[in-house]
Design an enzyme around this catalytic site. Sequence first.
Site, PDB file in Angstrom:
ATOM      1  N   ASN A 195      -6.974  41.639  42.566  1.00 14.74           N
ATOM      2  CA  ASN A 195      -6.390  40.426  43.455  1.00 14.74           C
ATOM      3  C   ASN A 195      -6.171  39.221  42.926  1.00 14.74           C
ATOM      4  O   ASN A 195      -6.234  38.962  42.556  1.00 14.74           O
ATOM      5  CB  ASN A 195      -7.416  40.204  44.587  1.00 14.74           C
ATOM      6  CG  ASN A 195      -7.886  38.957  44.424  1.00 14.74           C
ATOM      7  OD1 ASN A 195      -7.714  37.840  44.686  1.00 14.74           O
ATOM      8  ND2 ASN A 195      -9.112  39.511  43.585  1.00 14.74           N
ATOM      9  N   GLY A 235     -20.602  41.296  40.808  1.00 17.30           N
ATOM     10  CA  GLY A 235     -19.561  41.693  39.798  1.00 17.30           C
ATOM     11  C   GLY A 235     -19.761  42.964  39.693  1.00 17.30           C
ATOM     12  O   GLY A 235     -20.375  43.422  39.178  1.00 17.30           O
ATOM     13  N   CYS A 243     -11.196  30.235  40.886  1.00 18.88           N
ATOM     14  CA  CYS A 243     -10.224  31.217  41.345  1.00 18.88           C
ATOM     15  C   CYS A 243      -9.586  31.184  40.265  1.00 18.88           C
ATOM     16  O   CYS A 243      -8.106  30.437  39.808  1.00 18.88           O
ATOM     17  CB  CYS A 243      -9.970  30.554  42.711  1.00 18.88           C
ATOM     18  SG  CYS A 243      -8.461  31.566  43.666  1.00 18.88           S
TER      19      CYS A 243
HETATM   20  C1  LIG Z   1     -10.142  40.246  47.730  1.00 23.85           C
HETATM   21  C2  LIG Z   1     -10.701  38.980  46.844  1.00 23.85           C
HETATM   22  C3  LIG Z   1     -11.349  37.900  47.409  1.00 23.85           C
HETATM   23  C4  LIG Z   1     -11.582  36.846  46.770  1.00 23.85           C
HETATM   24  N1  LIG Z   1     -10.893  35.970  47.196  1.00 23.85           N
HETATM   25  C5  LIG Z   1     -12.686  34.750  46.716  1.00 23.85           C
HETATM   26  C6  LIG Z   1     -12.739  33.671  47.382  1.00 23.85           C
HETATM   27  O1  LIG Z   1     -11.504  33.375  48.294  1.00 23.85           O
HETATM   28  N2  LIG Z   1     -13.645  32.362  46.688  1.00 23.85           N
HETATM   29  C7  LIG Z   1     -14.247  32.827  45.844  1.00 23.85           C
HETATM   30  O2  LIG Z   1     -15.002  31.714  45.232  1.00 23.85           O
HETATM   31  N3  LIG Z   1     -14.364  34.071  45.242  1.00 23.85           N
HETATM   32  C8  LIG Z   1     -13.161  35.299  46.024  1.00 23.85           C
HETATM   33  N4  LIG Z   1     -13.479  36.275  45.218  1.00 23.85           N
HETATM   34  C9  LIG Z   1     -14.633  36.913  44.733  1.00 23.85           C
HETATM   35  C10 LIG Z   1     -16.039  37.603  45.390  1.00 23.85           C
HETATM   36  O3  LIG Z   1     -16.538  36.398  45.931  1.00 23.85           O
HETATM   37  C11 LIG Z   1     -16.877  38.180  43.447  1.00 23.85           C
HETATM   38  O4  LIG Z   1     -17.102  36.904  43.430  1.00 23.85           O
HETATM   39  C12 LIG Z   1     -16.092  39.165  42.602  1.00 23.85           C
HETATM   40  O5  LIG Z   1     -14.915  39.653  43.336  1.00 23.85           O
HETATM   41  C13 LIG Z   1     -16.950  39.650  42.054  1.00 23.85           C
HETATM   42  O6  LIG Z   1     -17.982  40.720  42.625  1.00 23.85           O
HETATM   43  P1  LIG Z   1     -17.588  42.137  43.577  1.00 23.85           P
HETATM   44  O7  LIG Z   1     -16.894  42.724  41.928  1.00 23.85           O
HETATM   45  O8  LIG Z   1     -18.581  42.334  43.795  1.00 23.85           O
HETATM   46  O9  LIG Z   1     -16.066  41.854  44.265  1.00 23.85           O
HETATM   47  C14 LIG Z   1     -12.460  37.383  45.600  1.00 23.85           C
HETATM   48  C15 LIG Z   1     -12.574  38.603  45.430  1.00 23.85           C
HETATM   49  C16 LIG Z   1     -11.692  39.543  45.881  1.00 23.85           C
HETATM   50  C17 LIG Z   1     -12.542  41.201  45.723  1.00 23.85           C
END
Ligand SMILES: Cc1cc2nc3c(=O)[nH]c(=O)nc-3n(C[C@H](O)[C@H](O)[C@H](O)COP(=O)(O)O)c2cc1C
Lengths: 319, 272
Positions: free
Chosen positions: A72, A246, A133
């Site tokens: 993303n 993650g 980010c």
């Molecule tokens: C579409 C999307 C938008 C995200 N936006 C943010 C954000 O604004 N701030 C942030 O700290 N992490 C953001 N993340 C990261 C997630 O909070 C998370 O830390 C990361 O995706 C890993 O976890 P997961 O594999 O369970 O998604 C975003 C992730 C995705 C997929």
Amino acid sequence: MSTVPSLAVRLGSLELPYPTLMGSGCYGTGEEFAPLADLTRIGAIVLKSVTRLPRLGNPMPRIVHTPAGMLNAIGLQNPGIDWYLERELHKYAERPCKLIGSVAGFSVDDYARVCERLAARAEIAAVELNVSCPNVASEGETFGCDPGLTAEVVRAARSTTDKTLIVKLSPNVTDIAAVARAAEAAGADALAVINTVRGMAIDVDAWRPRLGNVAGGLSGPAIRPIAVLAVYEAAQAVRIPIVGQGGIETLTDALEFFLAGASAISIGTANFTDPRVPGRIVTELQAYLARRGLADLGALVGKANQGFTTPHQYEGDEG
Amino acid sequence: MATIDTRVHATTVSERRELGPGVVLLTLDAAELANATRPGQYVMAIPPSGETAATALAVYETQGKLASLLFFTTGKRTRELAALHSGDRLDLIGPLGNGFDCSGDARDVAIVAGGVGIASVLLCAQRLVRLGSRVRLFYGARTAELLIESQRFADAGCELVETTDDGTRGAPGFVTDALERAPRPQAIYACGPTPMLRRVAQIANASGVRAQLSLEETFGCGIGGCWGCVVPLVRASVQAPSFPPAQAVNGDFVYARICREGPVFWAHELRW
Ligand SMILES: Cc1cc2nc3c(=O)[nH]c(=O)nc-3n(C[C@H](O)[C@H](O)[C@H](O)COP(=O)(O)O)c2cc1C
Ligand code: FES
């Protein structure tokens, strides 16, 4: 065992009934998921990161599905802290779970000012500093990739609030333990490990990057082993609790993170597969503890590392 | 916008049919969903394996307690759904999206569908015919065997104008060329690939015809939670309460979420 095992967890002064946070940027404001999931059975929602000024975000496409995950590059689209506090935040007050605000910025001063104003609001139970980010032309992640800058941001934010401060670390570093230590020393109450992993996909018909922003952040099961190791290494470097994340989709995934040293977990991308995942993990985690005769999660944390001592953030623990 | 009816529906596949090469029609036992769905709305299909992201699919038709999904198998996610058989369970989130405004004050309507876009317009066509409009369906595909379900629309009372890129059926060329050649309708409804929709928007805007376009995009969450599916709208066309970032950001456009504010937008509000 007759008593129901406790899933409660403490992050600094923040007490949560469940160890499951919904990842920033993945759960909207909670309103979107309310008809699809039981918000009383999650620990907290980490809201989308907010910045000092409004941001339109990146050009499309912003999402590419990849093997076992997705890229993303949203680019922190948000209305800016003024609008957010005046017109948005009060609408979230009805949520039946705690809300954690997330701050992103481009200078130490940005972080401190936005953190201060956000933390001052009653709707916000804790603040997460997103120093990691990957989607804003490198500036955003600069902080999380440098222990010195991380410390500066955390110190500045720390001086503005007594609420729990969670610092979200980037995996895109050579030594995550150094950044973790710097954040702890500067006053962080907890660490979120990890944010997304930098990546790219190319359209071989058009000979162009698939994302409007070229680079993006990889999430989902594809990054789970990277995240588990990062948690394992960070957990040994600090005494503060870690929110592991993650690619968590199942009980087994969650257990990996606890055993690696996480005290809580965060679920992001899995909500895009099935919004019932967080509820399922909580139910299964409770059954797992009961089956093993464990009173709380403390019995699991860091147990994959024999030399690891559990931080004191479980009910019934001293200190 | 997600409606109050949006929720997770546990449905059962009652029939699976292959309509063409890689084109599958799944009919589901889904009473509540069928009852709640309006023309142009969609669902997110939760993958039975849990191993991929959920997939956005238009609700093709509803009939009594049945709702059907029509899709092309283009990748891993649609292949998994295409492998389902009668009796299998499929969980869906829906209905989602704003859908088409089919209030029916236009007497002469053109529906423009390209490829899999056909899946989004049957309910709309049926509604407009029922309201007494003349409905012409301009339907284009790459090749004849991908022009599926034309008969279904004819039976519903539509006049058909077919095109294929390779000329194997109907007029050769793009469906938008056929639209341009035809007498001007009073309203246009369209769903298909983005280049087709851009051209429909140009034609509609140039001739002052109001057009509703159902946009397609890669979704993350599909329900408004991730801001992964945006489209730029002319800022002046955006109404204040609908989404706050518009007023907070300087510039002549704002991003709206296709999955939440859409998927249907007026051609004149898109800043393409
Ligand atoms: C579409 C999307 C938008 C995200 N936006 C943010 C954000 O604004 N701030 C942030 O700290 N992490 C953001 N993340 C990261 C997630 O909070 C998370 O830390 C990361 O995706 C890993 O976890 P997961 O594999 O369970 O998604 C975003 C992730 C995705 C997929
Ligand atoms: S796909 Fe997540 S907001 Fe539209």
